[in-house]
Design a protein around this motif. Structure first.
Motif, PDB file in Angstrom:
ATOM      1  N   ILE A   1       0.849  -1.184   0.000  1.00 10.59           N
ATOM      2  CA  ILE A   1       0.000   0.000   0.000  1.00 10.59           C
ATOM      3  C   ILE A   1       0.885   1.234   0.000  1.00 10.59           C
ATOM      4  N   LYS A   2       0.418   2.293  -0.653  1.00 12.61           N
ATOM      5  CA  LYS A   2       1.246   3.492  -0.804  1.00 12.61           C
ATOM      6  C   LYS A   2       1.538   4.096   0.564  1.00 12.61           C
ATOM      7  N   GLY A   3       2.804   4.187   0.882  1.00 12.60           N
ATOM      8  CA  GLY A   3       3.214   4.778   2.145  1.00 12.60           C
ATOM      9  C   GLY A   3       4.285   3.953   2.820  1.00 12.60           C
TER      10      GLY A   3
ATOM     11  N   ALA B   1       3.797  -1.547  -5.601  1.00 11.80           N
ATOM     12  CA  ALA B   1       4.950  -2.004  -6.375  1.00 11.80           C
ATOM     13  C   ALA B   1       4.759  -1.796  -7.874  1.00 11.80           C
ATOM     14  N   LEU B   2       3.504  -1.770  -8.340  1.00 12.60           N
ATOM     15  CA  LEU B   2       3.237  -1.592  -9.769  1.00 12.60           C
ATOM     16  C   LEU B   2       3.671  -0.225 -10.274  1.00 12.60           C
ATOM     17  N   ASN B   3       3.856   0.735  -9.369  1.00 13.60           N
ATOM     18  CA  ASN B   3       4.270   2.092  -9.750  1.00 13.60           C
ATOM     19  C   ASN B   3       5.769   2.300  -9.624  1.00 13.60           C
ATOM     20  N   MET B   4       6.489   1.297  -9.142  1.00 14.46           N
ATOM     21  CA  MET B   4       7.916   1.466  -8.850  1.00 14.46           C
ATOM     22  C   MET B   4       8.778   1.006 -10.009  1.00 14.46           C
TER      23      MET B   4
ATOM     24  N   LEU C   1      -1.558  -8.692  -0.266  1.00  9.07           N
ATOM     25  CA  LEU C   1      -1.400  -7.509  -1.109  1.00  9.07           C
ATOM     26  C   LEU C   1      -2.762  -7.008  -1.571  1.00  9.07           C
ATOM     27  N   PRO C   2      -2.884  -5.692  -1.829  1.00  9.72           N
ATOM     28  CA  PRO C   2      -4.146  -5.142  -2.343  1.00  9.72           C
ATOM     29  C   PRO C   2      -4.308  -5.452  -3.823  1.00  9.72           C
ATOM     30  N   ALA C   3      -5.447  -5.063  -4.377  1.00  9.49           N
ATOM     31  CA  ALA C   3      -5.721  -5.314  -5.795  1.00  9.49           C
ATOM     32  C   ALA C   3      -4.696  -4.638  -6.695  1.00  9.49           C
ATOM     33  N   LYS C   4      -4.255  -3.438  -6.327  1.00 12.25           N
ATOM     34  CA  LYS C   4      -3.240  -2.724  -7.102  1.00 12.25           C
ATOM     35  C   LYS C   4      -2.074  -2.360  -6.182  1.00 12.25           C
TER      36      LYS C   4
END
Length: 556
Positions: free
Chosen positions: A104-106, A541-544, A535-538
């Protein structure tokens, strides 16, 4: 405003020797770990033993929501503000886990212009402490299975092994597994599972140990399971405490870094507060307190989890005083506790604040029950209206509660000056009478009930049949004098994460207990609390990514 990683990468970091020199450290007191990180030597803790302690400021919050409270950001910003206020200050934080960083972002390094740096390293592998804990934990698992495979002289019942493997990642597929399949040469088949590394008892032990010798003694006390006669079996019975301590000899050393404004910070250890005790190491906090006049530290999640455990477990084990508390709240989070959907948080809604502020009220009562002075910090977001900020401010003032608007994300230490001034006033005032929530001589069931009623606001506790049997067995084994570490949802004062605000007329469901004898407490699992997140649905890590020069991208 720029992203956290953009701000971090544009910050002019000082060489770590300058930060060490600022603290008055000599060359033998620290070991460089690159240009901007260092390990504090294991002898420094003892060397500073006769130095007076600085003031310890604990930062906690209301129950967290997806809207975010910014507790770590306020912690960093307050430390920076203390320096601007003319005080010698340090910050003491936990190390982030890769699970939530990738999930999760953070992270756990603060944000905006109130970050600890280098944030890319801190949020990823840092100095390898969590990897060392993972390795030590799994080495113990390997020793357990090898012992059983090689004849099982300790008569361990494979059906009653409590010790689980770990990894520093959210991976729901590993919660329950079977090991030892493939025939006699592959071991003895049995059920097993994985926890996340920060839920490992070895993580808790590292954060509560005060020396290598203490670390080794605590590891020896780990209960790994039971014999066929239901007698506890420890890591010491397997004679592995020396090897595991060897794996942790570097990880026990606190890490020295700096903030965006070059304020010194120690970052060490990182147990989750919803499934462990949620505080950085005793060695880090006490070392920072010896090296500064004010150390600003945090405990995980809300005051019902992190602060309660910081005060009832960590400060008791570390034998140090807490001088003042900051309770972080945001307009957005209070509105969510008042029933507002996440998509509507930017719309002014005083009515929702009136409902949701009862969550803040309960956390204020909890800190008051400990007898500690506190300040409410309203952590400002751009979408907050003047009327909403005024409502919270007036509400606090009507209860004779000190409150400060902070804007440390956008303005760094300058945005925390009002909070710093009020905290200094609190610590300069005559100390109040500190109270623990429970006495160590209370039976385990009494301790659990006191926390549920005094901290969560529950009517009572509901014990499962398994929990009742475990309570009787643990008391019989002589474990009844230990503190309790509640594993509970962080989102609610109750054990039901859907009950926001200030729930009424509820009982806390106690599912089972787990002994963490090496750490020195009993873990109490409530509701549906799990020790391996998913892990969440999105996933974040997908943004890294990373560019051809090794520069991190998309990390918050």
């Amino acid at each position: 405003m720029k992203s956290d990683i953009e701000i971090a990468q544009e910050t002019d970091l000082k060489p770590i020797e300058e930060i060490a020199g600022k603290l008055g450290l000599e060359r033998e007191d620290w070991e460089p770990y690159g240009h901007t990180k260092a390990k504090l030597s294991k002898t420094l803790h003892n060397k500073l033993n006769d130095q007076p302690n600085g003031k310890v400021i604990l930062v906690t919050s209301i129950n967290p929501t997806p809207a975010g409270e910014g507790k770590s950001t306020v912690t960093v910003g307050l430390g920076q503000a203390m320096e601007k206020f003319g005080k010698k200050a340090m910050i003491a934080l936990r190390e982030p886990s890769l699970g939530p960083v990738m999930g999760i972002k953070g992270g756990a390094a603060g944000g905006g212009y109130s970050q600890v740096l280098p944030m890319e390293d801190i949020n990823l592998h840092f100095t390898g402490d969590l990897h060392a804990i993972t390795t030590a934990n799994n080495a113990l698992s390997a020793m357990i299975d090898n012992h059983i495979h090689r004849g099982n002289s300790l008569n361990i019942d494979p059906r009653r092994i409590e010790w689980k493997r770990v990894m520093d990642m959210n991976d729901r597929a590993l919660r329950q597994i079977v090991v030892g399949l493939g025939g006699p040469s592959r071991g003895v088949p049995r059920e097993d599972g994985f926890n996340i590394t920060v839920a490992s008892e070895i993580m808790a032990i590292l954060c509560l140990a005060t020396s290598l010798e203490d670390l080794k003694a605590r590891i020896a006390e780990i209960v790994i399971g039971y014999t066929y006669d239901e007698a506890p079996v420890t890591a010491g019975d397997l004679n592995v405490e020396g090897a595991l301590t060897l794996l942790l000899k570097e990880a026990i050393k606190p890490n020295l870094v700096q903030t965006t404004e070059n304020t010194p910070a120690v970052i060490h250890g990182g147990p989750f507060a919803n499934i462990a005790h949620g505080c950085n190491s005793i060695m880090a906090t006490k070392t920072a307190a010896k090296l500064s006049d004010y150390v600003v530290t945090e405990a995980g999640f809300g005051a019902d989890l992190g602060a309660e455990k910081f005060l009832d477990i960590k400060s008791r084990a570390g034998e140090f005083n807490t001088d003042a508390v900051v309770i972080v709240a945001t307009v957005r989070a209070i509105k969510m506790h008042g029933g507002v959907n996440r998509d509507n948080l930017t719309t002014e809604n005083i009515g929702a604040l009136e409902k949701g502020i009862e969550n803040l009220a309960k956390h204020m009562e909890t800190i008051e029950s400990f007898g500690l002075p506190y300040v409410v910090a309203i952590n400002k977001f751009p979408s907050d209206s003047a009327a909403e900020i005024e409502y919270i401010t007036s509400w606090c003032e009507s209860r004779n509660t000190d409150v400060a608007l902070t804007d440390v994300h956008a303005n760094g230490g300058e945005g925390g000056m009002e909070l710093a001034e009020k905290i200094v006033e609190k610590t300069d005032a005559p100390s109040q009478n500190f109270n623990y929530i429970y006495d160590l001589n209370d039976p385990l069931e009494t301790k659990i009930r006191k926390i549920a009623q005094a901290v969560y606001g529950a009517d009572d506790i509901d014990l499962s049949e398994k929990a009742k049997k475990q309570l009787a067995f643990y008391e019989q084994e002589g474990w009844g004098k230990l503190p309790v570490c509640m594993a509970k949802s962080q989102y609610s004062l109750s054990d039901d994460p859907s009950l926001l605000g200030r729930p009424k007329n509820f009982n806390v469901k106690i599912r089972e207990l787990r002994p963490s004898i090496g750490a020195g407490f009993i873990v109490v699992l409530t509701g549906n609390m799990m020790t391996m997140p998913g892990l969440p649905a999105k996933p974040a890590a997908l943004n890294m990514d990373v560019d051809e020069n090794g520069k991190a991208l998309g990390l918050f």
